[in-house]
Design an enzyme around this catalytic site. Structure first.
Site, PDB file in Angstrom:
ATOM      1  CG  HIS A 289      -1.875   1.144   1.286  1.00 35.63           C
ATOM      2  ND1 HIS A 289      -3.223   0.957   1.516  1.00 35.63           N
ATOM      3  CD2 HIS A 289      -1.724   2.491   1.130  1.00 35.63           C
ATOM      4  CE1 HIS A 289      -3.846   2.122   1.505  1.00 35.63           C
ATOM      5  NE2 HIS A 289      -2.952   3.076   1.273  1.00 35.63           N
TER       6      HIS A 289
ATOM      7  CG  HIS B 245      -0.765   7.101  -0.998  1.00 36.24           C
ATOM      8  ND1 HIS B 245      -2.005   7.244  -1.574  1.00 36.24           N
ATOM      9  CD2 HIS B 245      -0.979   6.405   0.147  1.00 36.24           C
ATOM     10  CE1 HIS B 245      -2.927   6.678  -0.800  1.00 36.24           C
ATOM     11  NE2 HIS B 245      -2.324   6.155   0.253  1.00 36.24           N
TER      12      HIS B 245
ATOM     13  CE  LYS C 106      -7.789   1.982  -0.553  1.00 37.49           C
ATOM     14  NZ  LYS C 106      -6.816   3.021  -0.310  1.00 37.49           N
TER      15      LYS C 106
ATOM     16  CG  HIS D 255      -9.928   4.395   3.427  1.00 35.64           C
ATOM     17  ND1 HIS D 255      -8.728   5.047   3.523  1.00 35.64           N
ATOM     18  CD2 HIS D 255     -10.670   4.833   4.482  1.00 35.64           C
ATOM     19  CE1 HIS D 255      -8.742   5.859   4.576  1.00 35.64           C
ATOM     20  NE2 HIS D 255      -9.917   5.739   5.177  1.00 35.64           N
TER      21      HIS D 255
ATOM     22  CG  ASP E 104      -1.550   4.798   4.105  1.00 30.59           C
ATOM     23  OD1 ASP E 104      -1.658   5.159   2.917  1.00 30.59           O
ATOM     24  OD2 ASP E 104      -2.261   5.253   5.018  1.00 30.59           O
TER      25      ASP E 104
HETATM   26  C1  NCD Z   1      -3.552   9.095   2.126  1.00 34.25           C
HETATM   27  C2  NCD Z   1      -3.107  10.147   1.116  1.00 34.25           C
HETATM   28  O1  NCD Z   1      -2.594  11.198   1.514  1.00 34.25           O
HETATM   29  O2  NCD Z   1      -3.244   9.901  -0.095  1.00 34.25           O
HETATM   30  N1  NCD Z   1      -3.553   9.688   3.435  1.00 34.25           N
HETATM   31  C3  NCD Z   1      -3.482   9.045   4.611  1.00 34.25           C
HETATM   32  O3  NCD Z   1      -3.608   9.694   5.658  1.00 34.25           O
HETATM   33  N2  NCD Z   1      -3.248   7.746   4.675  1.00 34.25           N
HETATM   34  C4  NCD Z   1      -4.874   8.545   1.752  1.00 34.25           C
HETATM   35  C5  NCD Z   1      -5.241   7.263   2.475  1.00 34.25           C
HETATM   36  O4  NCD Z   1      -4.627   6.217   2.282  1.00 34.25           O
HETATM   37  O5  NCD Z   1      -6.178   7.296   3.283  1.00 34.25           O
HETATM   38 ZN    ZN Z   2      -3.254   5.063   1.690  1.00 32.49          ZN
END
Ligand code: NCD
Ligand code: ZN
Length: 349
Positions: free
Chosen positions: A14, A16, A102, A139, A250
């Site tokens: 996971h 970003h 997702k 989520h 994450d």
């Molecule tokens: C994530 C983001 O900034 O894209 N933020 C977070 O607090 N984890 C989004 C998510 O995974 O909920």
């Molecule tokens: Zn996330």
């Protein structure tokens, strides 16, 4: 004597990585530590069709290649909306372009406004995922102003997840970044089709980190960290060796100006220290022997993918290791997660 641990090369289930200047600045940290990563689709606009995923993947690969990590393998996901096209998802999965889909409840987190309000609207999509054996990544928080933010994960289980699992018993589901004892219990007692990712930061912080002695926006993420008993339940799950729990960092970078604001963004950027923090936590729990299962085995097995062939060695120094506390990008600086204790483990040079 220096302590060392060699792991099969880890994966991040996971992540970003954003796009453009931020992608270029942060991807090297992932590509150095991880063979593969599940790439979250919550860009603006979101990655909804496999054609979008394909071009996003090409951008990620080109950055990885430019930084000397051409073997880094981004596993792409699609962002589900109430108008997602099952046929497009099928083509993307069968064509090997996408790995998972997702589900963001609309309004639950960063860039989730285009997400799903009424889950029954995506039942045809879920039928397709189930038939394909394609994982649904969830989520798991309700969006309801009547529900306290610290309860939103537990209420999501009661209102949505229990029904979802009953209605789609063969659908592989990953309950993403679980933060509560209820999340751990639900996953542990569910069928083999249900697993969960756990982040490094939720193994370290409880909600005090965010709120005691001042408001600390760099510990704010979603789902929000809960009280200490929940953190302890997450550590037990992670170090248990159970195949249902695996690493999803994450890691979610936001520039410092957008975090330190009257309405600061949710997200913690942790990749540069993720393996170091995990080694610390697993060692403290007397479970370093379970670190490889958590980082490098359980996720791949759940996704039905091959285990990585390469390896990576972490060494423990006698003195604290200094990591950079920020990463510069042309959009601004990004703060690296500070676990608030000294780190001794680092990647062997
Ligand atoms: C994530 C983001 O900034 O894209 N933020 C977070 O607090 N984890 C989004 C998510 O995974 O909920
Ligand atoms: Zn996330």
């Amino acid at each position: 004597m220096t302590k060392r641990i060699t792991l099969r090369r880890p994966d991040d289930w996971h992540l970003h990585v954003r796009d453009g200047a931020v992608l270029e600045a942060i991807l090297p940290f992932t590509a150095q530590n991880f063979e593969r990563a599940i790439i979250m689709p919550n860009l603006t606009p979101p990655i909804v069709r496999h054609q979008d995923a394909s071009s996003y993947k090409a951008r990620i690969k080109s950055v990885a290649t430019a930084v000397g990590q051409p073997n880094f393998d981004p596993l792409m996901t699609l962002y589900l909306t109430e108008t997602s096209d099952p046929q497009n998802i099928r083509e993307g999965f069968e064509g090997g372009i996408i790995t998972a889909a997702k589900l963001y409840p609309a309004g639950a987190t960063t860039n989730s406004d285009a997400g799903v309000q009424d889950i029954e609207k995506i039942y045809p999509v879920l039928e397709t995922l189930q038939e394909l054996g394609m994982p649904l990544l969830v989520h798991g928080e309700v969006v309801d102003s009547a529900i306290d933010i610290f309860d939103r994960e537990a209420v999501f289980i009661e209102r949505t997840l229990i029904k979802l699992v009953e209605r789609f018993p063969d659908l592989p589901i990953v309950f993403e970044h679980i933060t509560s004892a209820e999340g751990v219990d639900f996953v542990a007692s569910a069928s083999k089709k249900v697993a969960a990712t756990i982040t490094p930061h939720h193994l370290v912080i409880n909600r005090n980190a965010m709120l005691v002695g001042g408001m600390r926006p760099h510990y704010y993420c979603l789902p929000v960290a809960k009280r200490e008993s929940h953190r302890a339940a997450l550590v037990n799950a992670a170090v248990s060796g159970s195949p249902k729990f695996f690493l999803g960092t994450d890691s979610a970078p936001h520039t410092i100006d957008t975090k330190e604001s009257a309405c600061g963004c949710a997200g913690i950027f942790n990749v540069p220290v993720a393996l170091s923090v995990l080694a610390h936590i697993f060692e403290a729990a007397g479970a370093l022997d379970k670190l490889e299962a958590f980082c490098s085995v359980n996720g791949a097995v759940f996704y039905g993918l091959k285990l990585n062939k390469g390896s990576l060695t972490l060494v423990k120094s006698d003195t604290p290791v200094r990591f950079n506390d920020r990463v510069r990008t042309t959009n601004g600086e990004i703060r690296v997660f500070d676990p608030m204790f000294d780190l001794y483990w680092s990647l062997e040079e």
